[in-house]
Design a protein around this motif. Structure first.
Motif, mmCIF file in Angstrom:
data_model
loop_
_atom_site.group_PDB
_atom_site.id
_atom_site.type_symbol
_atom_site.label_atom_id
_atom_site.label_comp_id
_atom_site.label_asym_id
_atom_site.label_seq_id
_atom_site.Cartn_x
_atom_site.Cartn_y
_atom_site.Cartn_z
ATOM 1 N N ASP A 1 57.413 61.785 20.173
ATOM 2 C CA ASP A 1 58.615 61.402 20.842
ATOM 3 C C ASP A 1 58.441 61.245 22.289
ATOM 4 O O ASP A 1 58.843 60.252 23.055
ATOM 5 C CB ASP A 1 59.844 62.052 20.300
ATOM 6 N N GLU B 1 56.234 58.316 23.176
ATOM 7 C CA GLU B 1 56.782 57.202 23.064
ATOM 8 C C GLU B 1 57.779 57.103 24.339
ATOM 9 O O GLU B 1 58.100 55.857 24.915
ATOM 10 C CB GLU B 1 57.446 57.105 21.900
ATOM 11 N N PHE C 1 49.864 55.925 14.774
ATOM 12 C CA PHE C 1 51.021 55.758 16.042
ATOM 13 C C PHE C 1 50.403 55.964 17.514
ATOM 14 O O PHE C 1 50.507 55.204 18.308
ATOM 15 C CB PHE C 1 51.961 56.838 15.779
ATOM 16 N N SER D 1 56.773 54.274 12.652
ATOM 17 C CA SER D 1 57.823 55.293 12.747
ATOM 18 C C SER D 1 58.636 55.435 11.878
ATOM 19 O O SER D 1 59.162 56.788 11.660
ATOM 20 C CB SER D 1 58.687 54.425 13.985
#
Length: 112
Positions: free
Chosen positions: A100, A103, A29, A46
């Motif tokens: 999170d 992102e 990621f 994800s």
């Protein structure tokens, strides 16, 4: 009860392997921000991270309950598997929060 302790130790080891798998997907990621990738791969990463994190949390709850079960029947607490399980679950929760946050910052930016 010795067999139950062995099952508990093996379950703790499996929980560690799940953490390593989660770390692999977490690194994938992070690398998606460095190199351009397809949206399908990003969605897969994800989804995999979400699935593994929930699996780890539920499996960790099982290990903790199994340690408590062992405490009631043998008067001996399996301290190491319970403590390491809590530590691994905290690591997953911290990494999930961090991913999170990254992102959100990358996709929406920072506004004051």
């Amino acid at each position: 009860m010795l067999q139950f302790r062995r099952v508990l130790a093996f379950s703790s080891r499996v929980h560690t392997y799940l953490l390593v798998l989660y770390l692999f997907f977490f690194l994938m990621f992070i690398f998606t921000f460095i190199t351009p990738v397809d949206n399908f791969l990003l969605d897969f990463i994800s989804y995999s991270m979400t699935l593994i994190s929930w699996t780890m949390i539920f499996f960790g709850v099982w290990i903790i309950f199994a340690s408590i079960y062992q405490l009631f029947y043998t008067k001996v607490l399996a301290f190491s598997p319970a403590l390491l399980t809590i530590l691994r679950c905290l690591i997953v929760l911290l990494l999930a929060t961090f991913s999170d946050l990254i992102e959100k910052v990358v996709s929406t930016g920072v506004s004051l």
